[in-house]
Design a protein around this motif. Structure first.
Motif, PDB file in Angstrom:
ATOM      1  N   SER A   1       0.823  -1.199   0.000  1.00 57.45           N
ATOM      2  CA  SER A   1       0.000   0.000   0.000  1.00 57.45           C
ATOM      3  C   SER A   1       0.863   1.257   0.000  1.00 57.45           C
ATOM      4  N   PRO A   2       0.699   2.154  -0.984  1.00 60.01           N
ATOM      5  CA  PRO A   2       1.464   3.410  -0.992  1.00 60.01           C
ATOM      6  C   PRO A   2       1.218   4.250   0.260  1.00 60.01           C
ATOM      7  N   GLY A   3      -0.025   4.204   0.762  1.00 64.26           N
ATOM      8  CA  GLY A   3      -0.319   4.947   1.983  1.00 64.26           C
ATOM      9  C   GLY A   3       0.460   4.412   3.170  1.00 64.26           C
ATOM     10  N   LEU A   4       0.589   3.081   3.256  1.00 67.58           N
ATOM     11  CA  LEU A   4       1.364   2.481   4.344  1.00 67.58           C
ATOM     12  C   LEU A   4       2.837   2.855   4.215  1.00 67.58           C
ATOM     13  N   VAL A   5       3.378   2.796   2.999  1.00 67.77           N
ATOM     14  CA  VAL A   5       4.784   3.161   2.778  1.00 67.77           C
ATOM     15  C   VAL A   5       5.036   4.591   3.243  1.00 67.77           C
ATOM     16  N   ALA A   6       4.149   5.506   2.857  1.00 71.45           N
ATOM     17  CA  ALA A   6       4.318   6.909   3.252  1.00 71.45           C
ATOM     18  C   ALA A   6       4.234   7.075   4.759  1.00 71.45           C
ATOM     19  N   ALA A   7       3.300   6.350   5.401  1.00 69.38           N
ATOM     20  CA  ALA A   7       3.146   6.449   6.853  1.00 69.38           C
ATOM     21  C   ALA A   7       4.368   5.896   7.578  1.00 69.38           C
ATOM     22  N   LEU A   8       4.936   4.803   7.063  1.00 63.13           N
ATOM     23  CA  LEU A   8       6.139   4.238   7.673  1.00 63.13           C
ATOM     24  C   LEU A   8       7.305   5.209   7.582  1.00 63.13           C
ATOM     25  N   ARG A   9       7.460   5.846   6.422  1.00 56.46           N
ATOM     26  CA  ARG A   9       8.549   6.817   6.272  1.00 56.46           C
ATOM     27  C   ARG A   9       8.370   7.995   7.221  1.00 56.46           C
ATOM     28  N   THR A  10       7.141   8.464   7.349  1.00 55.08           N
ATOM     29  CA  THR A  10       6.870   9.581   8.257  1.00 55.08           C
ATOM     30  C   THR A  10       7.176   9.195   9.696  1.00 55.08           C
ATOM     31  N   ALA A  11       6.716   8.009  10.087  1.00 53.43           N
ATOM     32  CA  ALA A  11       6.965   7.548  11.459  1.00 53.43           C
ATOM     33  C   ALA A  11       8.455   7.400  11.721  1.00 53.43           C
ATOM     34  N   HIS A  12       9.174   6.820  10.764  1.00 51.20           N
ATOM     35  CA  HIS A  12      10.616   6.617  10.918  1.00 51.20           C
ATOM     36  C   HIS A  12      11.346   7.952  11.035  1.00 51.20           C
ATOM     37  N   GLU A  13      10.970   8.918  10.211  1.00 45.75           N
ATOM     38  CA  GLU A  13      11.608  10.235  10.260  1.00 45.75           C
ATOM     39  C   GLU A  13      11.348  10.931  11.593  1.00 45.75           C
ATOM     40  N   ARG A  14      10.215  10.627  12.218  1.00 48.17           N
ATOM     41  CA  ARG A  14       9.894  11.189  13.531  1.00 48.17           C
ATOM     42  C   ARG A  14      10.699  10.523  14.647  1.00 48.17           C
ATOM     43  N   GLY A  15      11.324   9.393  14.356  1.00 49.30           N
ATOM     44  CA  GLY A  15      12.064   8.666  15.381  1.00 49.30           C
ATOM     45  C   GLY A  15      11.305   7.513  15.979  1.00 49.30           C
ATOM     46  N   ALA A  16      10.174   7.124  15.360  1.00 49.09           N
ATOM     47  CA  ALA A  16       9.398   5.998  15.871  1.00 49.09           C
ATOM     48  C   ALA A  16      10.155   4.692  15.656  1.00 49.09           C
ATOM     49  N   ARG A  17       9.797   3.695  16.436  1.00 48.07           N
ATOM     50  CA  ARG A  17      10.344   2.348  16.296  1.00 48.07           C
ATOM     51  C   ARG A  17       9.455   1.586  15.325  1.00 48.07           C
ATOM     52  N   ILE A  18      10.051   0.994  14.293  1.00 46.53           N
ATOM     53  CA  ILE A  18       9.297   0.320  13.233  1.00 46.53           C
ATOM     54  C   ILE A  18       9.579  -1.180  13.315  1.00 46.53           C
ATOM     55  N   VAL A  19       8.520  -1.979  13.330  1.00 45.25           N
ATOM     56  CA  VAL A  19       8.624  -3.417  13.590  1.00 45.25           C
ATOM     57  C   VAL A  19       7.827  -4.174  12.536  1.00 45.25           C
ATOM     58  N   SER A  20       8.385  -5.279  12.055  1.00 46.05           N
ATOM     59  CA  SER A  20       7.617  -6.142  11.156  1.00 46.05           C
ATOM     60  C   SER A  20       7.597  -7.556  11.685  1.00 46.05           C
ATOM     61  N   ILE A  21       6.522  -8.247  11.365  1.00 51.16           N
ATOM     62  CA  ILE A  21       6.375  -9.671  11.644  1.00 51.16           C
ATOM     63  C   ILE A  21       6.095 -10.353  10.310  1.00 51.16           C
ATOM     64  N   CYS A  22       6.747 -11.473  10.071  1.00 47.30           N
ATOM     65  CA  CYS A  22       6.487 -12.285   8.884  1.00 47.30           C
ATOM     66  C   CYS A  22       6.661 -11.453   7.604  1.00 47.30           C
ATOM     67  N   SER A  23       5.658 -11.428   6.734  1.00 43.27           N
ATOM     68  CA  SER A  23       5.783 -10.727   5.454  1.00 43.27           C
ATOM     69  C   SER A  23       5.718  -9.219   5.602  1.00 43.27           C
ATOM     70  N   GLY A  24       5.498  -8.711   6.805  1.00 45.62           N
ATOM     71  CA  GLY A  24       5.534  -7.273   7.021  1.00 45.62           C
ATOM     72  C   GLY A  24       6.864  -6.660   6.643  1.00 45.62           C
ATOM     73  N   ALA A  25       7.921  -7.475   6.577  1.00 45.72           N
ATOM     74  CA  ALA A  25       9.237  -6.976   6.166  1.00 45.72           C
ATOM     75  C   ALA A  25       9.192  -6.381   4.762  1.00 45.72           C
ATOM     76  N   PHE A  26       8.284  -6.859   3.901  1.00 48.97           N
ATOM     77  CA  PHE A  26       8.184  -6.306   2.553  1.00 48.97           C
ATOM     78  C   PHE A  26       7.736  -4.846   2.595  1.00 48.97           C
ATOM     79  N   ALA A  27       6.895  -4.495   3.543  1.00 51.61           N
ATOM     80  CA  ALA A  27       6.462  -3.099   3.672  1.00 51.61           C
ATOM     81  C   ALA A  27       7.615  -2.221   4.140  1.00 51.61           C
ATOM     82  N   LEU A  28       8.388  -2.702   5.118  1.00 52.04           N
ATOM     83  CA  LEU A  28       9.532  -1.929   5.597  1.00 52.04           C
ATOM     84  C   LEU A  28      10.566  -1.765   4.489  1.00 52.04           C
ATOM     85  N   ALA A  29      10.764  -2.832   3.712  1.00 52.68           N
ATOM     86  CA  ALA A  29      11.727  -2.755   2.607  1.00 52.68           C
ATOM     87  C   ALA A  29      11.237  -1.790   1.532  1.00 52.68           C
ATOM     88  N   ALA A  30       9.939  -1.813   1.223  1.00 52.81           N
ATOM     89  CA  ALA A  30       9.387  -0.903   0.219  1.00 52.81           C
ATOM     90  C   ALA A  30       9.548   0.554   0.641  1.00 52.81           C
TER      91      ALA A  30
END
Length: 352
Positions: A117-146
């Motif tokens: 999801s492009p919206g999820l990718v954008a939200a992850l980048r925003t959270a990461h830039e804010r200093g949030a902790r980003i976590v994936s389980i199983c195939s969630g790693a594809f979202a973090l990689a994207a």
């Protein structure tokens, strides 16, 4: 003058009407988990179980704010069909996910063919830039990689997705042989039960071993499995035979003798097996070698001792069975990705 805390209406006579303020809410660590149509409910349920339940039993053990959980989706309020023939509705959207302190992506709709999801990718980048902790389980790693969050990092995912993740994202150092990888503010785990291990690891990082052990006990799971433990265990589900009883007996015996020298021969003797047979059956059952398992148990036993102000690192090393403080520091760094001193500084109760 400090602002006065008012519990109810107060008659102050003529003049401005005072603001009525109720009890101040306790601060929380905000966790957001991503939900999507077609998801398997187990990984989502793990996150909800660990971070979404009230835990009055923890009492005075907490030295930092506990968690508040929001389930978020691309379109909040829309029913999301889940595997198993039911649906769920997320009340929160991706703005809440981007604003959280910890963001968990428990999977993506179709790792083999679907776009993230492009919206999820954008939200992850925003959270990461804010200093949030980003976590994936199983195939969630594809979202973090994207989102580019795994470039140049070691990461893991479920073993069946590992080759695809590496092929699709060559800048990621994919390790298919571990339960989880902790890169500080970006963490990834393998599938299903490994998500429990990673969530408990987060609780341990945030609140220490005693709190993580309490959560694990309520979960009825082992309080700590080394992130470097193998994903694939041959005997995940099978009948327990006489030799398996021996392995379990040896593990129980070892837990009562962690401070003593332990060898393969001693463990095999407790299991009433030959050394060779014991090594083979133990590894097949637990997915790791007997001595690596012993080291992990010794590290786990050291955590509450490090959280106490009593005892030096050298004394704690001896108390849990390491030959020297240097050996303790080496294995502690491998398992916990930090040093005993740094762990004590972060999680010690009453330690300067």
């Amino acid at each position: 003058m400090a602002e006065q805390h008012v519990e109810g209406p107060v008659d102050t006579g003529p003049g401005p009407v005072p603001v009525v303020i109720g009890p101040r809410p306790e601060p929380v660590h905000h966790v957001a988990v991503y939900a999507f149509a077609g998801m398997a409910p187990f990984e989502l349920g793990v996150v909800v179980e660990v971070f979404g339940l009230a835990r009055p039993e923890l009492g005075g053990l907490l030295a930092a704010p506990w968690y508040g959980l929001k389930v978020c989706a691309d379109r909040p309020g829309t029913a999301l069909d889940a595997v198993g023939g039911f649906a769920l509705t997320a009340r929160h959207g991706l703005d809440d996910l981007a604003a959280a302190d910890t963001v968990v992506v428990p999977g993506v709709p179709n790792a083999f063919g679907g776009a993230v999801s492009p919206g999820l990718v954008a939200a992850l980048r925003t959270a990461h830039e804010r200093g949030a902790r980003i976590v994936s389980i199983c195939s969630g790693a594809f979202a973090l990689a994207a989102a580019g969050l795994l470039d140049g990092r070691e990461a893991t995912t479920h073993w069946r997705y590992a080759d695809l993740l590496q092929q699709r994202h060559p800048d990621v150092r994919v390790n298919p042989d571990v339960l989880y990888v902790d890169n500080g503010n970006v963490l990834t785990s393998a599938g299903s039960a490994a998500g429990i291990d990673l969530c408990l690891h987060l609780v341990r990082r945030d609140h220490g071993a005693k709190v993580a052990n309490s959560v694990a006990r309520r979960f009825v799971v082992a309080p700590h499995r080394d992130g470097g433990q193998a994903q694939f265990i041959e005997a995940a589900v099978r009948p327990v035979d006489e030799e398996d009883d021996g392995v379990a007996r040896s593990m129980q015996w070892a837990m009562g003798h962690l401070a003593s020298p332990l060898t393969i021969s001693l463990l095999a003797r407790a299991a009433r097996m030959s050394d060779r047979s014991y090594l083979r059956h133990f590894t097949a059952r637990n997915g790791t070698s007997p001595m690596r398992w012993v080291v992990t148990q010794r590290i786990a036993a050291s955590l509450p001792l490090l959280e106490s102000p009593e005892g030096t690192v050298e004394e704690i090393a001896a108390a849990v069975g390491f030959e020297s403080a240097a050996t303790f520091r080496h294995h502690f760094g491998r398992v916990m990705r930090t040093s005993p001193t740094a762990y004590r500084r972060s999680f010690g109760r009453g330690v300067a």
